[in-house]
Design a protein around this motif. Structure first.
Motif, PDB file in Angstrom:
ATOM      1  N   ILE A 139     -41.836  52.562  44.751  1.00 62.46           N
ATOM      2  CA  ILE A 139     -42.623  51.603  45.502  1.00 62.46           C
ATOM      3  C   ILE A 139     -41.808  51.135  46.704  1.00 62.46           C
ATOM      4  O   ILE A 139     -40.567  51.086  46.643  1.00 62.46           O
ATOM      5  CB  ILE A 139     -43.041  50.414  44.613  1.00 62.46           C
ATOM      6  N   ILE A 140     -42.490  50.799  47.816  1.00 61.55           N
ATOM      7  CA  ILE A 140     -41.804  50.451  49.062  1.00 61.55           C
ATOM      8  C   ILE A 140     -42.123  49.000  49.415  1.00 61.55           C
ATOM      9  O   ILE A 140     -43.264  48.689  49.797  1.00 61.55           O
ATOM     10  CB  ILE A 140     -42.246  51.359  50.222  1.00 61.55           C
ATOM     11  N   PRO A 141     -41.170  48.083  49.301  1.00 62.57           N
ATOM     12  CA  PRO A 141     -41.420  46.723  49.780  1.00 62.57           C
ATOM     13  C   PRO A 141     -41.646  46.728  51.291  1.00 62.57           C
ATOM     14  O   PRO A 141     -40.888  47.336  52.045  1.00 62.57           O
ATOM     15  CB  PRO A 141     -40.134  45.976  49.409  1.00 62.57           C
ATOM     16  N   ALA A 142     -42.716  46.057  51.704  1.00 59.07           N
ATOM     17  CA  ALA A 142     -43.039  45.948  53.126  1.00 59.07           C
ATOM     18  C   ALA A 142     -43.154  44.465  53.462  1.00 59.07           C
ATOM     19  O   ALA A 142     -44.054  43.774  52.967  1.00 59.07           O
ATOM     20  CB  ALA A 142     -44.335  46.671  53.445  1.00 59.07           C
ATOM     21  N   PHE A 143     -42.228  43.968  54.283  1.00 56.41           N
ATOM     22  CA  PHE A 143     -42.261  42.572  54.696  1.00 56.41           C
ATOM     23  C   PHE A 143     -43.146  42.472  55.934  1.00 56.41           C
ATOM     24  O   PHE A 143     -42.812  42.985  56.999  1.00 56.41           O
ATOM     25  CB  PHE A 143     -40.852  42.070  54.968  1.00 56.41           C
ATOM     26  N   ILE A 144     -44.285  41.810  55.771  1.00 56.48           N
ATOM     27  CA  ILE A 144     -45.302  41.714  56.808  1.00 56.48           C
ATOM     28  C   ILE A 144     -45.415  40.262  57.260  1.00 56.48           C
ATOM     29  O   ILE A 144     -45.460  39.347  56.422  1.00 56.48           O
ATOM     30  CB  ILE A 144     -46.674  42.199  56.290  1.00 56.48           C
ATOM     31  N   GLY A 145     -45.479  40.040  58.568  1.00 61.03           N
ATOM     32  CA  GLY A 145     -45.640  38.674  59.047  1.00 61.03           C
ATOM     33  C   GLY A 145     -45.551  38.591  60.549  1.00 61.03           C
ATOM     34  O   GLY A 145     -45.186  39.559  61.227  1.00 61.03           O
ATOM     35  N   PRO A 146     -45.896  37.419  61.106  1.00 64.61           N
ATOM     36  CA  PRO A 146     -45.860  37.248  62.561  1.00 64.61           C
ATOM     37  C   PRO A 146     -44.431  37.218  63.077  1.00 64.61           C
ATOM     38  O   PRO A 146     -43.458  37.176  62.305  1.00 64.61           O
ATOM     39  CB  PRO A 146     -46.553  35.899  62.768  1.00 64.61           C
ATOM     40  N   GLN A 147     -44.297  37.232  64.385  1.00 65.25           N
ATOM     41  CA  GLN A 147     -42.977  37.149  64.997  1.00 65.25           C
ATOM     42  C   GLN A 147     -42.298  35.850  64.551  1.00 65.25           C
ATOM     43  O   GLN A 147     -42.912  34.786  64.516  1.00 65.25           O
ATOM     44  CB  GLN A 147     -43.112  37.168  66.523  1.00 65.25           C
ATOM     45  N   GLY A 148     -41.018  35.967  64.196  1.00 65.78           N
ATOM     46  CA  GLY A 148     -40.275  34.787  63.766  1.00 65.78           C
ATOM     47  C   GLY A 148     -40.383  34.478  62.287  1.00 65.78           C
ATOM     48  O   GLY A 148     -39.889  33.438  61.833  1.00 65.78           O
ATOM     49  N   SER A 149     -41.013  35.375  61.507  1.00 66.56           N
ATOM     50  CA  SER A 149     -41.162  35.119  60.068  1.00 66.56           C
ATOM     51  C   SER A 149     -39.986  35.658  59.257  1.00 66.56           C
ATOM     52  O   SER A 149     -40.092  35.788  58.036  1.00 66.56           O
ATOM     53  CB  SER A 149     -42.475  35.719  59.554  1.00 66.56           C
ATOM     54  N   THR A 150     -38.880  35.962  59.911  1.00 61.75           N
ATOM     55  CA  THR A 150     -37.613  36.404  59.307  1.00 61.75           C
ATOM     56  C   THR A 150     -37.754  37.721  58.538  1.00 61.75           C
ATOM     57  O   THR A 150     -37.031  37.957  57.577  1.00 61.75           O
ATOM     58  CB  THR A 150     -36.998  35.328  58.389  1.00 61.75           C
ATOM     59  N   LYS A 151     -38.676  38.576  58.974  1.00 58.31           N
ATOM     60  CA  LYS A 151     -38.842  39.872  58.315  1.00 58.31           C
ATOM     61  C   LYS A 151     -37.562  40.698  58.402  1.00 58.31           C
ATOM     62  O   LYS A 151     -37.071  41.217  57.399  1.00 58.31           O
ATOM     63  CB  LYS A 151     -39.990  40.658  58.964  1.00 58.31           C
ATOM     64  N   THR A 152     -37.039  40.832  59.618  1.00 59.37           N
ATOM     65  CA  THR A 152     -35.840  41.645  59.810  1.00 59.37           C
ATOM     66  C   THR A 152     -34.647  41.023  59.102  1.00 59.37           C
ATOM     67  O   THR A 152     -33.838  41.726  58.480  1.00 59.37           O
ATOM     68  CB  THR A 152     -35.540  41.796  61.313  1.00 59.37           C
ATOM     69  N   THR A 153     -34.529  39.706  59.191  1.00 61.92           N
ATOM     70  CA  THR A 153     -33.424  39.015  58.514  1.00 61.92           C
ATOM     71  C   THR A 153     -33.476  39.254  57.009  1.00 61.92           C
ATOM     72  O   THR A 153     -32.449  39.502  56.365  1.00 61.92           O
ATOM     73  CB  THR A 153     -33.483  37.509  58.801  1.00 61.92           C
ATOM     74  N   THR A 154     -34.672  39.196  56.439  1.00 68.01           N
ATOM     75  CA  THR A 154     -34.821  39.411  55.002  1.00 68.01           C
ATOM     76  C   THR A 154     -34.402  40.825  54.622  1.00 68.01           C
ATOM     77  O   THR A 154     -33.655  41.031  53.656  1.00 68.01           O
ATOM     78  CB  THR A 154     -36.278  39.158  54.582  1.00 68.01           C
ATOM     79  N   ALA A 155     -34.874  41.816  55.398  1.00 64.31           N
ATOM     80  CA  ALA A 155     -34.486  43.199  55.116  1.00 64.31           C
ATOM     81  C   ALA A 155     -32.980  43.386  55.273  1.00 64.31           C
ATOM     82  O   ALA A 155     -32.337  44.068  54.465  1.00 64.31           O
ATOM     83  CB  ALA A 155     -35.237  44.147  56.049  1.00 64.31           C
TER      84      ALA A 155
END
Length: 372
Positions: free
Chosen positions: A197-213
């Motif tokens: 399974i592939i976790p996909a962090f989805i959200g608007p700009q500034g939702s810390t998606k990249t930081t979380t990954a």
């Protein structure tokens, strides 16, 4: 002609001498995917013959420059030698679950590994019980700390706490953290889930998606980890496959553009199939590449909405936090607590081993990713 003969004989002599030396100081291995490796007994490291670390090791051992004709002949000789007479083995990147002995082997990203039996965490040299982990330049070693020596907040629960999930989602933030906790544990039991399974962090700009990954990568691999970027070109596709087939963990940022090859490659990866690519400088020869990395992706507006892809994603919707923590602080705190969080993770994996002894085979599920 005599000079050509002498040059050829010189290359043969060098190749034979170096091969003998390598067999005296280590072993040549061949994987089911026909990938050749050299295991150095002294350093307990395992290097792929076609990767740069082995090239540098060989250059240091022989005094030859990699650009010299003798070196190129030597490397081709070793590739032939390992394909013809290399010891058959499997090579692991992150973990190996031995179902017969009910033990879990986890790399320390150095010269050793951790052996878990459901009760204890024991350190052993790489190659223990025939379990070999490939060396990687993208990961830094870590240590297991006793509970009373771990830094404050160095727990898996504390690591997952900063993730800001969308409160409008069907699950609560705590339930999403539980899912990611289970996903983290699953990374270490690849034999139990050939599909991924592939976790996909989805959200608007500034939702810390990249930081979380990035935090997941820093925790698992250390300070040399960074999030990758997807490119729509054929070169970008090859880089994507190379990453999935050569690293223990990978994260790719901003999967927003309609990249032609991405849905097919995600589906291939998630189903556990192998990638086939043409070998460099050939037109018909196909090389088989087995994905070994555990993958995370991020996106604001994902275009991979095909059912065969969407049903294989663990879609985590994130929201912008009320206050932002500087990225430098996030990185520093993650690395400072890395040994402690790894230690807590190994303890949790021991608990999972005990639970597996009491759980029958997985029941049928209405989820397409039934392994997870």
């Amino acid at each position: 002609l005599p000079s050509l003969v002498k040059s050829f004989e010189k290359k043969q002599l060098i190749a034979a001498a170096v091969t003998d030396r390598l067999r005296q100081t280590g072993a040549l291995y061949l994987t089911p995917e026909r990938q050749g490796y050299f295991f150095d007994t002294a350093s307990r490291t395992l290097h792929a013959l076609v990767e740069e670390p082995f090239t540098r090791f060989l250059a240091d051992l022989t005094g030859l420059n990699p650009t010299e004709a003798e070196f190129k002949y030597l490397l081709e000789h070793l590739l032939t030698e390992v394909h013809q007479r290399g010891q058959a083995t499997k090579v692991y990147r992150l973990a190996h679950y031995d179902m017969s002995s009910h033990r879990l082997f986890v790399t320390d990203f150095g010269s050793g590994l951790w052996v878990l039996d459901g009760k204890t965490v024991t350190h052993a040299p790489n190659g223990e019980a025939g379990v070999l982990f490939a060396s990687t330049t993208v990961a830094s070693p870590y240590v297991y700390l006793p509970a009373d020596q771990r830094p404050a907040h160095a727990t898996l629960a504390a690591f997952l706490e900063p993730i800001r999930f969308d409160p409008a989602a069907r699950l609560t933030g705590e339930e999403w953290r539980d899912l990611l906790f289970v996903w983290l544990l699953s990374l270490f039991f690849p034999e139990l889930h050939p599909t991924k399974i592939i976790p996909a962090f989805i959200g608007p700009q500034g939702s810390t998606k990249t930081t979380t990954a990035r935090r997941f990568g820093l925790q698992l691999l250390g300070e040399r980890f960074n999030v990758g970027h997807l490119e729509s070109s054929e070169r970008g596709e090859q880089a994507f496959i190379a990453t999935l087939c050569g690293k223990p963990f990978a994260a790719f940022d901003n999967a927003d553009a309609p990249i032609r090859w991405l849905p097919d490659r995600l589906a291939t990866y998630a189903t556990g199939h192998e990638f086939e690519l043409r070998e460099l400088y050939t037109t018909n020869t196909l090389a088989i590449h087995r994905p070994v990395a555990h993958l995370v992706i991020t996106s604001r507006d994902p275009h991979f909405r095909r059912p065969d892809v969407a049903e294989r994603l663990l879609i985590c919707r994130l929201v912008r936090p009320e206050r932002f923590v500087p990225e430098s602080v996030v990185i520093r705190e993650t690395l400072e607590r890395r040994d402690g969080v790894w230690s807590d993770l190994l303890d949790r994996l021991n608990q999972a081993l005990l639970a597996l002894q009491q759980v029958p085979e997985a029941a049928p599920s209405n989820c397409r990713m039934a392994d997870f």
